[in-house]
Design a protein around this motif. Structure first.
Motif, short mmCIF file in Angstrom:
data_model
loop_
_atom_site.label_atom_id
_atom_site.label_comp_id
_atom_site.label_asym_id
_atom_site.label_seq_id
_atom_site.Cartn_x
_atom_site.Cartn_y
_atom_site.Cartn_z
N ARG A 71 4.64 -4.86 -14.82
CA ARG A 71 3.28 -4.22 -15.72
C ARG A 71 3.07 -5.08 -16.66
O ARG A 71 3.80 -6.47 -16.52
CB ARG A 71 4.08 -3.17 -16.41
N ASP A 72 1.59 -4.96 -16.54
CA ASP A 72 1.31 -6.11 -17.54
C ASP A 72 -0.02 -4.53 -19.25
O ASP A 72 -0.39 -4.28 -18.65
CB ASP A 72 -0.32 -6.24 -16.86
N ASN A 73 0.77 -4.84 -19.68
CA ASN A 73 0.46 -3.86 -21.15
C ASN A 73 -0.76 -4.46 -21.86
O ASN A 73 -1.66 -2.96 -22.15
CB ASN A 73 1.77 -3.78 -22.35
N ASP A 74 -1.36 -5.36 -21.10
CA ASP A 74 -2.27 -6.30 -21.87
C ASP A 74 -3.36 -4.86 -21.41
O ASP A 74 -4.96 -5.44 -21.66
CB ASP A 74 -2.63 -6.93 -22.06
N LYS A 75 -3.21 -5.18 -19.95
CA LYS A 75 -4.13 -4.80 -18.95
C LYS A 75 -3.50 -3.13 -19.07
O LYS A 75 -5.00 -2.56 -18.06
CB LYS A 75 -4.52 -5.08 -18.03
N ASN A 76 -3.12 -2.48 -20.24
CA ASN A 76 -2.65 -0.83 -19.42
C ASN A 76 -2.78 -0.17 -17.90
O ASN A 76 -2.78 0.57 -17.02
CB ASN A 76 -3.60 0.00 -19.93
N THR A 77 -1.92 -1.92 -17.19
CA THR A 77 -1.49 -1.20 -15.51
C THR A 77 -0.76 -1.91 -15.02
O THR A 77 0.29 -2.98 -15.78
CB THR A 77 -2.61 -2.19 -15.01
N ALA A 78 0.24 -1.01 -14.39
CA ALA A 78 1.40 -1.40 -13.87
C ALA A 78 0.86 -1.60 -12.46
O ALA A 78 -0.33 -0.82 -11.26
CB ALA A 78 2.73 0.07 -13.36
N TYR A 79 2.34 -1.89 -11.40
CA TYR A 79 1.83 -2.24 -10.08
C TYR A 79 2.27 -2.23 -9.62
O TYR A 79 4.42 -2.13 -9.51
CB TYR A 79 1.20 -4.42 -10.07
N LEU A 80 2.57 -2.30 -8.02
CA LEU A 80 3.87 -1.75 -6.89
C LEU A 80 3.44 -3.24 -5.33
O LEU A 80 2.05 -2.49 -5.03
CB LEU A 80 4.45 -0.84 -5.93
N GLN A 81 4.05 -3.87 -5.71
CA GLN A 81 4.02 -4.91 -4.69
C GLN A 81 4.42 -4.82 -4.02
O GLN A 81 5.52 -4.64 -4.36
CB GLN A 81 3.88 -6.45 -5.33
N MET A 82 3.58 -4.84 -2.59
CA MET A 82 4.43 -3.71 -1.72
C MET A 82 4.65 -5.07 -0.10
O MET A 82 3.64 -5.47 0.56
CB MET A 82 3.92 -2.61 -0.57
N SER A 83 5.60 -5.81 0.33
CA SER A 83 6.10 -6.08 1.68
C SER A 83 6.14 -6.22 2.49
O SER A 83 7.36 -4.88 2.28
CB SER A 83 5.60 -8.02 1.02
N SER A 84 6.20 -6.72 3.49
CA SER A 84 6.97 -6.45 4.43
C SER A 84 6.84 -5.13 4.84
O SER A 84 8.75 -4.65 5.67
CB SER A 84 9.20 -6.88 4.68
N LEU A 85 5.75 -4.58 5.10
CA LEU A 85 5.80 -2.56 5.40
C LEU A 85 6.02 -2.60 6.62
O LEU A 85 6.00 -2.93 7.22
CB LEU A 85 4.12 -2.88 4.99
N LYS A 86 6.33 -1.10 6.52
CA LYS A 86 6.85 -0.82 7.84
C LYS A 86 6.60 0.82 7.43
O LYS A 86 5.80 1.45 7.16
CB LYS A 86 8.37 -0.68 7.64
N PRO A 87 6.65 1.09 8.86
CA PRO A 87 5.85 2.89 9.64
C PRO A 87 6.02 3.67 8.98
O PRO A 87 5.68 4.46 8.11
CB PRO A 87 6.07 2.54 10.96
N GLU A 88 7.30 3.48 8.69
CA GLU A 88 8.12 4.54 7.31
C GLU A 88 7.89 4.61 6.03
O GLU A 88 8.14 5.61 5.31
CB GLU A 88 9.85 3.90 8.11
N ASP A 89 6.58 3.16 5.57
CA ASP A 89 6.48 3.36 4.17
C ASP A 89 4.96 3.91 4.20
O ASP A 89 5.13 4.73 3.07
CB ASP A 89 6.51 2.35 4.22
N THR A 90 5.40 4.57 5.77
CA THR A 90 3.46 5.54 5.42
C THR A 90 3.78 6.73 4.22
O THR A 90 4.63 7.49 4.80
CB THR A 90 3.36 6.17 6.66
N ALA A 91 3.20 6.82 3.43
CA ALA A 91 3.17 7.74 2.51
C ALA A 91 2.35 7.44 1.76
O ALA A 91 1.26 6.73 1.26
CB ALA A 91 4.53 7.96 1.79
N VAL A 92 1.72 8.65 0.66
CA VAL A 92 1.46 9.07 0.10
C VAL A 92 1.90 8.68 -1.30
O VAL A 92 2.59 9.00 -1.74
CB VAL A 92 0.46 10.38 -1.36
N TYR A 93 1.15 7.41 -3.08
CA TYR A 93 2.08 6.62 -3.65
C TYR A 93 1.68 7.20 -4.94
O TYR A 93 -0.17 7.16 -4.78
CB TYR A 93 1.77 5.18 -3.23
N TYR A 94 2.67 7.83 -5.89
CA TYR A 94 1.93 8.42 -6.73
C TYR A 94 2.89 7.12 -7.68
O TYR A 94 3.71 6.87 -8.13
CB TYR A 94 2.54 9.86 -6.95
N CYS A 95 1.96 7.17 -9.38
CA CYS A 95 2.14 6.42 -10.25
C CYS A 95 2.95 8.05 -11.28
O CYS A 95 2.04 8.72 -11.20
CB CYS A 95 1.29 6.01 -10.40
#
Length: 122
Positions: A71-95
């Motif tokens: 998270r970067d509170n100065d930018k009011n933003t959170a992040y999710l860095q995703m690596s080594s993605l797999k087909p089973e990671d396919t989804a709608v992602y919600y914050c």
């Protein structure tokens, strides 16, 4: 109150990476516990990762070592860095965000984004 808007989803090949962003509007984002959830077609929504006000992170086993929440509170933003993605990671992602730790402990989040689609091709 905050409003959350996710972005960064898309189509990626297996083994690839994506970074999701969760931009918050409103005040005092730094006081909110933030989490990422996902929902695949035909499945229930599931918790993925969270980050506390103080920066403590938590991951479910199936993303440990592959995903990183921040998270970067100065930018009011959170992040999710995703690596080594797999087909089973396919989804709608919600914050999701919640300022009340008691509600967090009950897995109750009061604020949700609209979701961003992540599709991982094999």
């Amino acid at each position: 109150q905050v409003q959350l808007v996710e972005s960064g989803g898309g189509l990626v090949q297996a083994g690839g990476s994506l970074r999701l962003s969760c931009a918050a509007s409103g005040r005092a984002f730094s006081n909110y516990f933030v989490a990422w959830f996902r929902q695949a077609p035909g499945k229930d929504r599931e918790f993925v990762s969270s980050i506390s006000v103080g920066g403590t992170t938590f991951y479910v086993d199936f993303v440990k070592g592959r995903f990183t929440i921040s998270r970067d509170n100065d930018k009011n933003t959170a992040y999710l860095q995703m690596s080594s993605l797999k087909p089973e990671d396919t989804a709608v992602y919600y914050c999701a965000a919640e300022p009340d730790i008691r509600r967090v402990l009950r897995s109750e989040f009061g604020y949700w984004g609209q979701g961003t689609q992540v599709t991982v091709s094999s």
